[in-house]
Every structure is written in C-alpha cells, then in structure tokens.
Design a protein around this motif. Structure first.
Motif: not given
Length: 102
Positions: A37-45
């Motif tokens: 996420k800190k690198q810009g990935a779109t992640i939903l949990r």
C-alpha cells in the motif's frame, strides 16, 4: 496496477497479535499488504466480523460462502476474480499481482 481484495474470516484484529497466541501468517500478510500500500498498490481487506455486507455484495465471494461456508475463507480476489481460497497469498504471489517488491 491490479486491485487486490482479501476477504478474511471473522477476526478480532487484522494483525494476528491479539488473543492468546500470535498468528504469524496474519502478521506476515498485514505487514506485506502495508508495504505494498505504501508503494501505491490498491488493496482492500474485509473482515467478516465488521463488514459482512462486503461478502454479501461481492457475487463470487457470496457464491463461495453459500457453497462451502466460512471454511473457504480467506478469499483473495484480484481484479474481480477469485484467485485463492482457504489461505493467504504468499509474498511472491502479491509481488506478481502488483509488480511491486515487498
């Protein structure tokens, strides 16, 4: 970049450090997802305990839960498609899907 969604079973926390014993796999996945996420990935949990509507609203996740029950969790969805059930993705899988390094 691809969107990754993880549908967790009912958890009291997403890190695995609560309760009587530490879940090292939960600690790993929480750390890995945070780095991505800190690198810009779109992640939903999603946590079944706090967001049950997300499981109902996602047709493929809902279908899997109806067929197999909560034992199918966790479910990992990449760009709308289920890619993994019953376990969390490895760091190598996450890196492959995102093109980023953990």
């Amino acid at each position: 970049m691809k969107t990754i969604e993880i549908f967790d079973p009912s958890l009291c926390c997403s890190t695995g450090v609560c309760g009587p014993s530490v879940d090292t796999d939960l600690m790993r996945i929480a750390s890995s997802l945070d780095k991505l996420k800190k690198q810009g990935a779109t992640i939903l949990r999603h946590n079944l305990n706090t967001e049950p509507q997300a499981y109902i609203d996602h047709p493929l996740v809902n279908e899997q839960l109806t067929k197999f029950g909560v034992d199918i969790l966790p479910i990992t969805v990449v760009d709308g498609d289920i890619v993994l059930t019953k376990k969390y993705p490895t760091d190598a899988q996450l890196e492959n899907w995102t093109g980023l390094t953990i």
